[in-house]
Design a protein around this motif. Structure first.
Motif, PDB file in Angstrom:
ATOM      1  N   LYS A  74       0.831  -1.209   0.000  1.00 21.65           N
ATOM      2  CA  LYS A  74       0.000   0.000   0.000  1.00 21.65           C
ATOM      3  C   LYS A  74       0.863   1.255   0.000  1.00 21.65           C
ATOM      4  O   LYS A  74       0.604   2.203  -0.745  1.00 21.65           O
ATOM      5  CB  LYS A  74      -0.923   0.007   1.214  1.00 21.65           C
ATOM      6  CG  LYS A  74      -2.080  -0.948   1.112  1.00 21.65           C
ATOM      7  CD  LYS A  74      -2.947  -0.858   2.356  1.00 21.65           C
ATOM      8  CE  LYS A  74      -4.078  -1.862   2.322  1.00 21.65           C
ATOM      9  NZ  LYS A  74      -4.897  -1.810   3.545  1.00 21.65           N
ATOM     10  N   LEU A  75       1.892   1.266   0.846  1.00 23.59           N
ATOM     11  CA  LEU A  75       2.771   2.437   0.917  1.00 23.59           C
ATOM     12  C   LEU A  75       3.507   2.652  -0.401  1.00 23.59           C
ATOM     13  O   LEU A  75       3.635   3.792  -0.874  1.00 23.59           O
ATOM     14  CB  LEU A  75       3.764   2.285   2.068  1.00 23.59           C
ATOM     15  CG  LEU A  75       3.186   2.387   3.476  1.00 23.59           C
ATOM     16  CD1 LEU A  75       4.259   2.053   4.513  1.00 23.59           C
ATOM     17  CD2 LEU A  75       2.622   3.773   3.727  1.00 23.59           C
ATOM     18  N   LEU A  76       3.988   1.571  -0.991  1.00 26.41           N
ATOM     19  CA  LEU A  76       4.695   1.686  -2.265  1.00 26.41           C
ATOM     20  C   LEU A  76       3.761   2.143  -3.379  1.00 26.41           C
ATOM     21  O   LEU A  76       4.159   2.907  -4.264  1.00 26.41           O
ATOM     22  CB  LEU A  76       5.354   0.356  -2.635  1.00 26.41           C
ATOM     23  CG  LEU A  76       6.568  -0.032  -1.793  1.00 26.41           C
ATOM     24  CD1 LEU A  76       7.044  -1.428  -2.147  1.00 26.41           C
ATOM     25  CD2 LEU A  76       7.694   0.969  -1.964  1.00 26.41           C
ATOM     26  N   THR A  77       2.518   1.706  -3.340  1.00 22.14           N
ATOM     27  CA  THR A  77       1.540   2.136  -4.337  1.00 22.14           C
ATOM     28  C   THR A  77       1.272   3.632  -4.217  1.00 22.14           C
ATOM     29  O   THR A  77       1.211   4.349  -5.224  1.00 22.14           O
ATOM     30  CB  THR A  77       0.231   1.345  -4.174  1.00 22.14           C
ATOM     31  OG1 THR A  77       0.528  -0.054  -4.269  1.00 22.14           O
ATOM     32  CG2 THR A  77      -0.774   1.706  -5.237  1.00 22.14           C
ATOM     33  N   GLN A  78       1.130   4.120  -2.977  1.00 16.50           N
ATOM     34  CA  GLN A  78       0.918   5.559  -2.768  1.00 16.50           C
ATOM     35  C   GLN A  78       2.126   6.365  -3.234  1.00 16.50           C
ATOM     36  O   GLN A  78       1.987   7.401  -3.898  1.00 16.50           O
ATOM     37  CB  GLN A  78       0.636   5.845  -1.301  1.00 16.50           C
ATOM     38  CG  GLN A  78      -0.693   5.332  -0.826  1.00 16.50           C
ATOM     39  CD  GLN A  78      -0.860   5.466   0.679  1.00 16.50           C
ATOM     40  OE1 GLN A  78       0.071   5.820   1.385  1.00 16.50           O
ATOM     41  NE2 GLN A  78      -2.062   5.165   1.173  1.00 16.50           N
ATOM     42  N   ASN A 126       4.283   5.484  -5.440  1.00 15.68           N
ATOM     43  CA  ASN A 126       4.332   5.404  -6.897  1.00 15.68           C
ATOM     44  C   ASN A 126       3.395   6.427  -7.522  1.00 15.68           C
ATOM     45  O   ASN A 126       3.756   7.111  -8.488  1.00 15.68           O
ATOM     46  CB  ASN A 126       3.955   3.986  -7.343  1.00 15.68           C
ATOM     47  CG  ASN A 126       4.206   3.754  -8.804  1.00 15.68           C
ATOM     48  OD1 ASN A 126       4.813   4.551  -9.478  1.00 15.68           O
ATOM     49  ND2 ASN A 126       3.717   2.624  -9.298  1.00 15.68           N
ATOM     50  N   ALA A 127       2.195   6.574  -6.977  1.00 16.67           N
ATOM     51  CA  ALA A 127       1.242   7.554  -7.504  1.00 16.67           C
ATOM     52  C   ALA A 127       1.778   8.979  -7.343  1.00 16.67           C
ATOM     53  O   ALA A 127       1.652   9.807  -8.264  1.00 16.67           O
ATOM     54  CB  ALA A 127      -0.099   7.402  -6.794  1.00 16.67           C
ATOM     55  N   GLN A 128       2.388   9.274  -6.184  1.00 23.79           N
ATOM     56  CA  GLN A 128       2.952  10.609  -5.964  1.00 23.79           C
ATOM     57  C   GLN A 128       4.082  10.894  -6.948  1.00 23.79           C
ATOM     58  O   GLN A 128       4.181  11.988  -7.508  1.00 23.79           O
ATOM     59  CB  GLN A 128       3.461  10.734  -4.537  1.00 23.79           C
ATOM     60  CG  GLN A 128       2.370  10.760  -3.499  1.00 23.79           C
ATOM     61  CD  GLN A 128       2.922  10.676  -2.078  1.00 23.79           C
ATOM     62  OE1 GLN A 128       4.098  10.399  -1.873  1.00 23.79           O
ATOM     63  NE2 GLN A 128       2.053  10.898  -1.095  1.00 23.79           N
ATOM     64  N   LEU A 129       4.943   9.898  -7.156  1.00 21.90           N
ATOM     65  CA  LEU A 129       6.064  10.093  -8.069  1.00 21.90           C
ATOM     66  C   LEU A 129       5.584  10.275  -9.510  1.00 21.90           C
ATOM     67  O   LEU A 129       6.148  11.069 -10.263  1.00 21.90           O
ATOM     68  CB  LEU A 129       7.042   8.922  -7.965  1.00 21.90           C
ATOM     69  CG  LEU A 129       7.821   8.837  -6.653  1.00 21.90           C
ATOM     70  CD1 LEU A 129       8.642   7.554  -6.603  1.00 21.90           C
ATOM     71  CD2 LEU A 129       8.715  10.047  -6.477  1.00 21.90           C
ATOM     72  N   ARG A 130       4.536   9.543  -9.888  1.00 18.75           N
ATOM     73  CA  ARG A 130       3.994   9.715 -11.236  1.00 18.75           C
ATOM     74  C   ARG A 130       3.429  11.122 -11.416  1.00 18.75           C
ATOM     75  O   ARG A 130       3.595  11.740 -12.473  1.00 18.75           O
ATOM     76  CB  ARG A 130       2.916   8.671 -11.518  1.00 18.75           C
ATOM     77  CG  ARG A 130       3.475   7.297 -11.787  1.00 18.75           C
ATOM     78  CD  ARG A 130       2.358   6.298 -12.048  1.00 18.75           C
ATOM     79  NE  ARG A 130       2.886   4.986 -12.306  1.00 18.75           N
ATOM     80  CZ  ARG A 130       3.176   4.519 -13.505  1.00 18.75           C
ATOM     81  NH1 ARG A 130       2.991   5.264 -14.563  1.00 18.75           N
ATOM     82  NH2 ARG A 130       3.653   3.296 -13.649  1.00 18.75           N
ATOM     83  N   ALA A 131       2.746  11.636 -10.399  1.00 17.61           N
ATOM     84  CA  ALA A 131       2.212  12.995 -10.481  1.00 17.61           C
ATOM     85  C   ALA A 131       3.352  14.006 -10.587  1.00 17.61           C
ATOM     86  O   ALA A 131       3.280  14.973 -11.368  1.00 17.61           O
ATOM     87  CB  ALA A 131       1.345  13.286  -9.265  1.00 17.61           C
TER      88      ALA A 131
END
Length: 107
Positions: free
Chosen positions: A61-65, A67-72
């Motif tokens: 879950k933490l890595l998914t979050q 990842n989303a922040q880094l993509r943004a």
């Protein structure tokens, strides 16, 4: 003795083909199971399931979050880079006009 060797030399390609087909089928079956999320079998037929501890789930879950922040962040950096590239490749007179228009609209 020579007859046995001759029989073996005739049967060997058929046996080798059957073995190759069996191994290929096993590989394809395993690949399809992995692709579609079915459990794999161990050496003695027991099902192999990935460990799903709470810590591992929380880490995912933490890595998914993250990842989303880094993509943004990468998206915003791409937008900035596109603006910088546009500024660098535009001719200077057009850039000066745009800067003057921005100053006029700001005042």
């Amino acid at each position: 003795m020579e007859d046995k060797i001759q029989i073996i030399s005739v049967l060997f390609p058929f046996i080798a083909t059957i073995v190759a087909i069996a191994i290929g089928g096993w590989v394809i079956t395993t690949w399809l199971r992995i692709k579609h999320g079915y459990p794999l079998d161990g050496a003695w037929g027991q099902a192999l399931h990935p460990s799903g501890s709470k810590e591992a789930v929380e880490r995912v879950k933490l890595l998914t979050q993250e990842n989303a922040q880094l993509r943004a962040e990468i998206g915003s950096i791409k937008d900035r880079l596109a603006n910088v590239e546009r500024i660098v490749t535009d001719d200077s007179s057009r850039l000066a006009r745009e800067i003057d228009n921005l100053q006029i609209t700001r005042n």
